[in-house]
Design an enzyme around this catalytic site. Structure first.
Site, PDB file in Angstrom:
ATOM      1  N   ILE A 157      39.843  30.665  41.138  1.00 51.19           N
ATOM      2  CA  ILE A 157      39.814  31.616  39.994  1.00 51.19           C
ATOM      3  C   ILE A 157      41.293  31.775  39.346  1.00 51.19           C
ATOM      4  O   ILE A 157      41.190  32.395  38.298  1.00 51.19           O
ATOM      5  CB  ILE A 157      39.309  33.016  40.726  1.00 51.19           C
ATOM      6  N   GLU A 159      45.242  29.659  38.603  1.00 47.96           N
ATOM      7  CA  GLU A 159      46.203  28.378  39.187  1.00 47.96           C
ATOM      8  C   GLU A 159      47.312  28.484  38.128  1.00 47.96           C
ATOM      9  O   GLU A 159      47.342  28.729  36.947  1.00 47.96           O
ATOM     10  CB  GLU A 159      45.637  27.047  38.816  1.00 47.96           C
ATOM     11  N   GLY A 160      48.595  28.309  38.661  1.00 49.11           N
ATOM     12  CA  GLY A 160      50.023  28.215  37.991  1.00 49.11           C
ATOM     13  C   GLY A 160      50.971  27.562  38.677  1.00 49.11           C
ATOM     14  O   GLY A 160      50.843  26.987  39.909  1.00 49.11           O
ATOM     15  N   TYR A 162      53.070  29.083  40.433  1.00 44.33           N
ATOM     16  CA  TYR A 162      53.319  29.580  41.745  1.00 44.33           C
ATOM     17  C   TYR A 162      52.309  29.094  42.972  1.00 44.33           C
ATOM     18  O   TYR A 162      52.440  29.218  44.105  1.00 44.33           O
ATOM     19  CB  TYR A 162      52.994  31.071  41.817  1.00 44.33           C
ATOM     20  N   GLY A 163      51.128  28.458  42.734  1.00 46.91           N
ATOM     21  CA  GLY A 163      50.028  28.071  43.695  1.00 46.91           C
ATOM     22  C   GLY A 163      48.726  28.411  42.825  1.00 46.91           C
ATOM     23  O   GLY A 163      48.471  28.544  41.696  1.00 46.91           O
ATOM     24  N   VAL A 165      44.945  30.323  43.193  1.00 46.05           N
ATOM     25  CA  VAL A 165      44.161  31.492  43.746  1.00 46.05           C
ATOM     26  C   VAL A 165      42.543  31.205  43.885  1.00 46.05           C
ATOM     27  O   VAL A 165      42.076  30.474  43.077  1.00 46.05           O
ATOM     28  CB  VAL A 165      44.278  32.652  42.911  1.00 46.05           C
ATOM     29  N   ASP A 277      57.702  39.877  35.559  1.00 44.59           N
ATOM     30  CA  ASP A 277      57.060  38.824  35.020  1.00 44.59           C
ATOM     31  C   ASP A 277      55.566  39.517  34.358  1.00 44.59           C
ATOM     32  O   ASP A 277      54.476  39.151  34.633  1.00 44.59           O
ATOM     33  CB  ASP A 277      56.685  37.862  35.868  1.00 44.59           C
TER      34      ASP A 277
END
Length: 456
Positions: A157, A159-160, A162-163, A165, A277
């Site tokens: 659901i 994505e970036g 950082y990782g 989700v 952020d």
């Protein structure tokens, strides 16, 4: 020997007792005394060993690292710890405070210092006899694999950098969001530590709640409440924006909710939390358009005795305050500036930086200030807004944007003041009975006095 036997039957001055009875009583007390002394020595030795185990070689009980702190409203009496076995070959500071025995402790800590997002991390293995740290739920990797269908792509659901989700369903049928942090140069450990420290126990209607966590080997995961209506970026810039555009009232509700969440981080906690952020993709929405600020992976803690913390510049291009970008000095005003950019994005429907637009409109902030300075305030409204706001409501929103974007950080309002300005109707506007055309032409007139608008 005969004399002894004969004498033992004689009576003594001690209550008229015979000699052998007195000797027996004395022997009993001697034996009891010896046993008591041995027991005391054994207990003292055992206690000493236990203290030495806790103190380690340094002789001092390890305190919780200043980098692992709880917010003010957490119960100070709740003190828990997680024991990790740490790779002895890597004697670097990781999640918590490492003592000489390579044991890491976590618990209620000092609320005086900031956390460093740049600290090196260690690879650690969770101790099976320490299931949690006193709040939330400690999940095993297997449990989260089952909940997310083996971390399948169909459950992604978000994505970036950082990782990723995932949407997950727990055995009790509750729906959660599982953030699987990418372990790039120890970044997973940093973000895991920062988010647990920043909002582990915080509960606020405009903040996403962290309800659990998982740490096995080098894997770090965070389990959040599931917010079921996507994020603000999707509703402003994806196909959803054209299929079901947000109304002005809905946009203002989202803006006020976001402002309340940030205000709580700044003014309701000690130490205060600087998000670092604030952007549309980090504002989650529920079905009633309530905003939830999320993703605290870059957050910093700021004690009451400090006005700023110097740190490596991180954030999203176009949303970062100019003084933070140039000096690395992070303060409350940095989040206020980012909120100003976000509010401008909500009003205009434009991205902070859009290279598909003409040269003078690539940077939304510069374009926005130029439009207001040219008294073309109504033209900054998102064309998808069908029912236009009143001149008074629009003027209020534009003024809040300009104040938040003041180049002088000391002149920006506090987030609590921003909430008050957005909710209230107490700006010193004069009664205005002029024609609609005159109102439009004077929208950014003398009332908007922010010096940035004249410099744009």
């Amino acid at each position: 020997m005969a004399n002894v036997g004969e004498n033992s039957g004689e009576k003594t001055p001690v209550y008229g007792l015979k000699v052998y009875i007195v000797i027996g009583i004395c022997m009993f007390f001697v034996v009891a005394s010896v046993v008591a002394i041995v027991f005391c020595l054994y207990s003292k030795r055992k206690s000493s060993k236990r203290k030495m185990h806790l103190k380690g070689d340094s002789g001092e009980i390890p305190t919780v690292s200043k980098e692992v702190t709880d917010v003010k409203n957490m119960d100070r009496k709740e003190t828990s710890k997680i024991a990790f076995t740490v790779n002895k070959e890597r004697n670097e500071k990781g999640f918590g405070c490492v003592n000489e025995d390579n044991v890491i402790y976590i618990g209620s800590g000092s609320a005086e210092s900031t956390i460093s997002g740049d600290t090196k991390s260690t690879s650690s293995v969770v101790s099976s006899d320490m299931p949690n740290i006193g709040w939330g739920q400690w999940y095993t990797l297997k449990e989260l694999e089952v909940a997310t269908g083996g971390f399948s792509m169909e459950n992604v659901i978000g994505e970036g950098g950082y990782g990723i989700v995932y949407r997950g369903i727990l055995p009790d049928n509750s729906v959660v969001a599982v953030k699987n942090l990418l372990n790039q140069k120890g970044q997973a450990e940093k973000e895991f530590k920062v988010e647990v420290e920043a909002i582990g126990k915080v509960r606020h209607k405009n903040l996403v709640s962290l309800i659990g966590y998982c740490a096995e080997g080098t894997r770090r995961m965070l389990v959040y409440e599931y917010v079921d209506n996507g994020n603000l970026e999707q509703w402003l810039h994806s196909d959803l924006a054209h299929i079901s555009p947000l109304t002005w009232d809905t946009r203002m509700k989202i803006s006020i909710g976001t402002a309340k969440g940030i205000a709580y981080l700044h003014e309701g906690l000690e130490p205060k939390v600087i998000h670092r952020d604030i952007k549309s993709s980090n504002i989650l929405l529920d079905k009633r358009w309530n905003a939830r600020v999320s993703d605290f992976g870059l957050a910093k803690l700021l004690g009451s005795d400090a006005s700023y913390v110097t740190t490596r510049v991180m954030g999203t291009f176009g949303c970062v305050a100019p003084e933070y970008a140039s000096t690395g000095m992070l303060r409350e005003g940095s989040d206020v500036y980012s909120f100003g950019v976000l509010l401008m994005e909500i009003i205009s429907g434009r991205s902070p930086v859009d290279y598909t637009r003409p040269p003078g409109e690539v940077n939304m902030v510069d374009w926005f200030k130029g439009m207001v300075a040219s008294r073309r305030g109504e033209e900054v409204l998102d064309p998808l807004i069908k029912v236009l706001p009143s001149s008074r409501a629009l003027k209020r929103a534009l003024l809040v944007c300009l104040r938040c974007l003041d180049l002088d950080a000391s002149k920006r309002p506090k987030m609590g003041q921003v909430v008050h300005m957005l909710e209230g109707d107490d700006f010193p506007f004069r009664a205005d009975n002029r024609s609609q055309r005159d109102k439009a032409s004077s929208l950014a007139g003398p009332t908007v006095t922010n010096k940035d608008s004249t410099q744009a």
